[in-house]
Write an enzyme that holds these catalytic residues in place. Structure first.
Site, PDB file in Angstrom:
ATOM      1  N   VAL A 180       1.054  -1.264  -0.527  1.00  0.00           N
ATOM      2  CA  VAL A 180      -0.045  -0.537   0.348  1.00  0.00           C
ATOM      3  C   VAL A 180       0.879   1.068  -0.169  1.00  0.00           C
ATOM      4  O   VAL A 180       0.257   2.284  -0.998  1.00  0.00           O
ATOM      5  CB  VAL A 180      -1.127   0.025   0.943  1.00  0.00           C
ATOM      6  CG1 VAL A 180      -1.792   1.140   1.501  1.00  0.00           C
ATOM      7  CG2 VAL A 180      -1.923  -1.015   1.476  1.00  0.00           C
ATOM      8  N   PRO A 203      11.082  -0.006   9.050  1.00  0.00           N
ATOM      9  CA  PRO A 203      12.259  -0.740   8.775  1.00  0.00           C
ATOM     10  C   PRO A 203      12.536  -1.468   7.117  1.00  0.00           C
ATOM     11  O   PRO A 203      11.893  -1.882   6.846  1.00  0.00           O
ATOM     12  CB  PRO A 203      11.315  -1.684   9.595  1.00  0.00           C
ATOM     13  CG  PRO A 203      10.468  -2.214  10.916  1.00  0.00           C
ATOM     14  CD  PRO A 203      10.129  -0.773   9.501  1.00  0.00           C
ATOM     15  N   GLY A 226      10.850  -4.850   5.436  1.00  0.00           N
ATOM     16  CA  GLY A 226       8.866  -4.619   5.615  1.00  0.00           C
ATOM     17  C   GLY A 226       8.704  -3.732   4.109  1.00  0.00           C
ATOM     18  O   GLY A 226       8.064  -3.328   3.317  1.00  0.00           O
ATOM     19  N   ASP A 231      -7.465   1.578   5.338  1.00  0.00           N
ATOM     20  CA  ASP A 231      -7.797   0.067   5.715  1.00  0.00           C
ATOM     21  C   ASP A 231      -8.651   0.823   7.156  1.00  0.00           C
ATOM     22  O   ASP A 231      -9.569  -0.210   7.950  1.00  0.00           O
ATOM     23  CB  ASP A 231      -7.470  -1.226   5.689  1.00  0.00           C
ATOM     24  CG  ASP A 231      -7.034  -1.170   4.571  1.00  0.00           C
ATOM     25  OD1 ASP A 231      -7.664  -1.056   3.216  1.00  0.00           O
ATOM     26  OD2 ASP A 231      -5.995  -2.141   4.248  1.00  0.00           O
TER      27      ASP A 231
END
Length: 265
Positions: free
Chosen positions: A28, A48, A51, A103
């Site tokens: 996203v 991080p 990720g 979301d």
């Protein structure tokens, strides 16, 4: 008319030079990074490294205005001098900075929606956080209806508009109305593909032979003919020739038939 309410104010937010904080570097976030970079924003990314999405990594390795911090979000201190926050966590939802939380519609000050972009052309489909998937489906249907070369045509018309304002400066009044009317006539008289073919020389001729004479020259007069017009012209030009050739063939076949019939007798 339906009752007003329940919607959002759709804006084209000018982010050039603004400081945008993006928290997270996953799938996203990579889309968010792409969107704000396209708007010439100054980006700070906090995430991080383990990720980071491949697309996010490509932006970090590219020639973009991004400051990267390989760590977790540090709290309020990370919000200093920030104009906009895009995040997948709700820790910043209580700040006075406009925030988009992935979301979590109720924590969002704004939504991204599903977007179409072709150069300067931008179209956003928003369901106000209700159904991103349906927004995506509708976007694809809208995208199919956009003419080819629309982005290039808009760019060229923008250049024409700038040159026109240089020739006929002023805001409002009779000159402003005349400029608007003439630009409308150009945009409605020329095909999208023809507008996309405008170059500096054509723009100069369009202003000399059009604006100065209160007229709109045809694309053909300036050498900007769309493939559709060219096809029509070619079809109309060759049709009589095809008819004559076919008629000659039929006549020749008939004469040959009569000659053979006479010899047999």
């Amino acid at each position: 008319m339906s009752r007003l309410g329940g919607g959002s104010l759709l804006l084209a937010w000018q982010l050039k030079g603004k400081h945008v904080l993006i928290v997270g570097g996953g799938d996203v976030a990579s889309g968010r990074v792409e969107s704000v970079l396209a708007a010439d924003a100054r980006v700070t990314l906090i995430s991080p490294s383990n990720g980071l999405h491949p697309l996010t990594k490509s932006f970090l390795n590219g020639p973009y205005n991004i400051t990267y911090h390989d760590r977790l979000f540090g709290g309020v201190e990370d919000l200093a001098d920030v104009d906009l926050v895009l995040t997948a966590i709700d820790d910043v939802a209580q700040s006075r900075i406009p925030v988009n939380v992935a979301d979590i519609p109720e924590s969002c000050d704004f939504y991204f929606g599903s977007q179409i972009r072709d150069g300067p052309l931008q179209i956003m489909i928003s369901t106000n956080g209700n159904s991103p998937k349906l927004a995506n489906i509708i976007r694809k249907k809208v995208e199919q209806s956009i003419p080819e070369h629309a982005g290039d045509a808009i760019t060229r018309v923008g250049e024409l508009r700038i040159k026109l304002k240089e020739r006929a400066p002023g805001v409002g009044g009779a000159i402003g109305k005349r400029r608007m009317r003439w630009m409308i006539d150009v945009c409605t008289s020329w095909e999208m593909e023809e507008l996309a073919l405008l170059d500096d020389q054509m723009i100069r001729r369009l202003l000399d032979d059009g604006w100065e004479k209160n007229a709109v020259p045809s694309p053909g007069e300036l050498g900007a003919i769309s493939s559709r017009r060219a096809y029509k012209a070619t079809t109309n030009f060759t049709a009589p020739g095809v008819f004559v050739t076919t008629l000659s063939f039929v006549a020749g076949a008939a004469c040959a038939g009569l000659f053979l019939f006479a010899r047999r007798r």
